[in-house]
Design an enzyme around this catalytic site. Structure first.
Site, PDB file in Angstrom:
ATOM      1  N   TYR A 155      16.042  18.802  97.784  1.00 55.40           N
ATOM      2  CA  TYR A 155      15.123  18.847  96.715  1.00 55.40           C
ATOM      3  C   TYR A 155      14.427  20.336  98.170  1.00 55.40           C
ATOM      4  O   TYR A 155      14.337  21.614  97.058  1.00 55.40           O
ATOM      5  CB  TYR A 155      13.717  17.842  96.997  1.00 55.40           C
ATOM      6  N   LYS A 165      14.254  24.498  96.403  1.00 52.40           N
ATOM      7  CA  LYS A 165      13.073  25.272  96.001  1.00 52.40           C
ATOM      8  C   LYS A 165      14.055  26.233  97.549  1.00 52.40           C
ATOM      9  O   LYS A 165      12.758  26.981  97.231  1.00 52.40           O
ATOM     10  CB  LYS A 165      12.206  24.025  97.244  1.00 52.40           C
TER      11      LYS A 165
END
Length: 743
Positions: free
Chosen positions: A165, A169
């Site tokens: 993640y 991001k």
């Protein structure tokens, strides 16, 4: 809402992952402020499993119930073209994209599977890419766009159990930064938010009391402002949550030069400088992108080289600067091909504007006097300038290219520059002088046309800071000398204000040095912002002299010499003061706002001007001239024009026809409709200025009159040159057509 509230009337907004949480709040907020909204949601759970249309449909129903406009889309963000097509099919355009869709598949790094990694990147990073790429061409076409990327604190700082993640991001931040740079000229802005909010992704990750405080409605106002046309933010990152908003910027320490003066660079050198490398006491915020860091490094290397008396070079110096080897060396010749577009672009770059009718000859290729500005002669020659330092010239090795300054320029034309063609340029190192604080290198450039005739001669005087002291001579009889301006008041003066984009425009003529457009490079050079090219200021000054003393007649230009003193900032006013001494015009240019001299020791040499009596006699001979075939057509027009009184009364214009034979003026005819309707041979009587002037070959005029050549075809083929009121000429065409039918 008050009149000062931010509205989005007429805007079309696409929100991905809008079935709940943040996306839902964005969709509702945009719709409430007048936008048409595409509500995209695949309807899966937070891990990306499942699919349902209910989430998107509920939000659409909620918007419509409040009188808003919205449609649903159920595609995966990986099908970005289909998502964007929904906006185009329903609302005809796309203005704003909110990349909000996301999933979580948290695992410690040791337990992340390929699927865990790939799914996160496919939804967050690839999904944002696919949707934005599909919208991009439509935003460019409309010259407007606002894009939001959704990062997170995990992406900015890292977080345990979220390696997949976090990587995706932070990748979105990099994507946003680059899109901000590529889109700015189309008024497309791209920013990133790192929200802390309650959503489907965080509903069982946060404590219940904290979860309630982080309502998504406290994020939406940030996104709406960033997407409004009044917001100038671009390429920025913002953390926000619970009504708190903060901008996040990258810090950079001053750093340290770890290389030793001997050229040695080892891990121990890094270790010994580690404290300085990691000291953020005087940290800065890099703002120039990748180029900013490069510029800073170049600045450090320049300072290092200067303090090290020549510094560390990447190639053998072969004795550094040695005039005995360099002088007389001929660099590789270069061909320079250009078109009329390059000539026009250059004229715009040095300030020629259509607001001044006498400059149309430099800007409009169909103008009968279309020509090149004389100062364009430096452009073909500058193509070999950097060859002095890149071709391994004997006696000019080991030079630090970051220390090069353009000191002086001389240009001489042997014939007016053609408006297109190919020039063969030959480069010679004419001399090398030792000025103590630096070396002065003279490079002669001879430019020949396709017939091997000399067209132009340039001499570039280049000063290399810090490369003096090699024991060479200080003066040369080969240099084209400057001339001091008189102390008396100037005979003439001319001012012009440069535009804010003057340097950005001029660089398109071939000088792409980032010093003139990139603020970070300018800062490294010690300037508060990008500066104007010296040769751009040179072009302004030459235009001023040409207009004042030669009536913009390029055939009167012979030569120009200047010394560059200080830079001009785009937006400042260039004032050129001029003193006439025979055919030589001495001049000096300065910044009107500050009084700083920017060009000194300068002059323009003009060719001798013909005496007025001889010119008038020649003009009279041309107007009476020999008989041409067109005479019988004008004689017929003279007979017939009285038959159309209603048409002639409405026109009230004076038309001058220049009839050429083999491109030389053979006859002139005037049709004067201001005072009745008269047609006669010669120029307009009584010093009347014609409203329209047409220049055409005798045989082409006959073809036009007999209907064998269409006027539009003749114009676009360059067979007819027109100057003046085109609308008036179009209205007069009705009379000519009527007369033509009777011939």
């Amino acid at each position: 809402m008050s009149s000062s509230d931010l509205r989005f009337n007429g805007r079309v907004v696409l929100v991905t992952g809008a079935g709940g949480g943040l996306g839902r709040e964005y969709a509702l907020a945009f719709a409430a402020r007048g936008a048409s909204v595409v509500v995209n949601d695949l309807g899966g759970d937070r891990k990306g499993d499942g699919k349902s249309s209910s989430a998107a449909d509920k939000v659409v129903e909620e918007i419509r119930a409040k009188g808003g406009k919205a449609v649903a889309n159920y595609n995966s963000v990986e099908d970005g073209d289909k998502v964007v097509q929904t906006a185009l099919d329903n609302f005809g355009r796309i203005d704003i994209v909110i990349n909000n869709a996301g999933i979580l598949r948290d695992r410690s790094f040791a337990r992340i599977s390929d699927l865990d990694w790939d799914l996160i990147h496919r939804v967050h990073l690839r999904g944002s890419f696919m949707v934005t790429r599909a919208a991009w061409p439509h935003m460019k076409k409309n010259s407007y766009g606002r894009i939001i990327m959704t990062s997170s604190a995990a992406g900015l700082y890292g977080n345990f159990g979220q390696a997949n993640y976090s990587a995706a991001k932070l990748g979105m931040v990099g994507l946003s930064n680059t899109l901000a740079k590529e889109g700015v000229k189309y008024d497309i802005h791209c920013n990133t938010i790192a929200p802390i909010a309650a959503s489907r992704l965080t509903e069982d990750v946060m404590p219940p009391d904290i979860f309630k405080m982080l309502n998504p409605e406290y994020i939406a106002p940030v996104v709406l402002y960033l997407c409004h046309e009044s917001c100038e933010s671009n390429g920025d990152v913002f953390e926000c949550g619970a009504g708190w908003v903060a901008q996040v910027k990258l810090h950079q320490s001053e750093g340290a030069m770890c290389m030793q003066r001997t050229g040695e660079f080892t891990p121990e050198n890094v270790r010994d400088n580690w404290e300085k490398i990691t000291d953020f006491t005087n940290a800065t915020h890099p703002s120039g992108g990748a180029g900013g860091s490069t510029a800073k490094m170049i600045g450090v290397l320049t300072e290092f080289n200067e303090s090290n008396k020549g510094g560390i070079t990447t190639r053998p110096t072969a004795g550094g600067i040695d005039p005995t080897q360099a002088v007389g060396y001929k660099l590789q010749p270069k061909q320079f091909s250009y078109t009329r577009n390059d000539v026009i672009l250059y004229a715009l770059g040095v300030g020629a504007a259509t607001s001044q009718p006498d400059y149309l000859k430099f800007l409009f290729e169909m103008n009968e006097d279309f020509c090149s500005l004389p100062s364009f002669g430096v452009i073909p020659a500058q193509s070999g300038l950097m060859g002095m330092f890149t071709e391994n010239v004997p006696g000019l090795q080991g030079i630090d290219v970051t220390r090069i300054l353009h000191g002086e320029q001389y240009l001489e034309l042997f014939k007016p520059l053609p408006t297109s063609g190919t020039l063969h340029n030959e480069f010679t190192i004419a001399d090398v002088l030792d000025k103590g604080s630096g070396a002065l290198i003279l490079m002669d450039v001879h430019s020949y046309d396709e017939n091997k005739e000399l067209v132009a001669y340039n001499q570039f005087s280049t000063f290399v800071v810090g490369s003096g002291g090699f024991g060479g001579k200080r003066a040369s009889d080969k240099i084209k000398a400057t001339v001091k301006a008189p102390k008396r008041a100037p005979n003439a003066s001319m001012k012009e204000t440069t535009s804010a984009d003057q340097a950005a425009l001029y660089r398109l003529s071939g000088d792409y040095n980032p010093l003139h457009i990139d603020p970070s490079f300018a800062a490294m050079g010690g300037f508060s912002k990008p500066i104007l090219h010296g040769l751009c200021s040179f072009g302004f000054a030459v235009r001023h002299v040409l207009k004042t003393y030669a009536n913009n007649d390029v055939t009167k230009f012979k030569a120009v010499k200047v010394r560059f003193v200080k830079p001009v900032y785009p937006g400042q006013t260039i004032q050129t003061d001029m003193w006439q001494e025979g055919n030589r015009i001495l001049f000096q240019s300065k910044v009107a706002e500050t009084g700083d001299v920017v060009i000194s020791g300068a002059y323009v040499d003009l060719h001798a001007v013909s005496k007025a009596g001889a010119g008038e006699a020649a003009e009279e001979q041309q107007s009476s001239g020999p008989e041409v075939q067109s005479d019988m057509i004008f004689a017929e027009i003279e007979k017939r024009i009285a038959e159309f009184p209603d048409m002639t009364k409405k026109l009230k214009g004076v038309f001058l026809y220049n009839i050429n034979v083999k491109k030389k003026l053979a006859a002139q005819w005037t049709i004067d409709l201001k005072k009745g309707a008269s047609v006669y041979r010669g120029e307009p009587k009584g010093g009347v200025k014609p409203d329209v002037t047409l220049t055409v070959e005798d045989e082409d005029f006959i073809a036009l009159a007999m209907g064998q050549l269409r006027p539009e075809t003749a114009f676009f083929q360059g067979k007819v040159k027109i100057k003046g009121n085109l609308m008036l000429l179009q209205r007069a065409q009705q009379i000519m057509t009527s007369i033509q039918s009777k011939l």
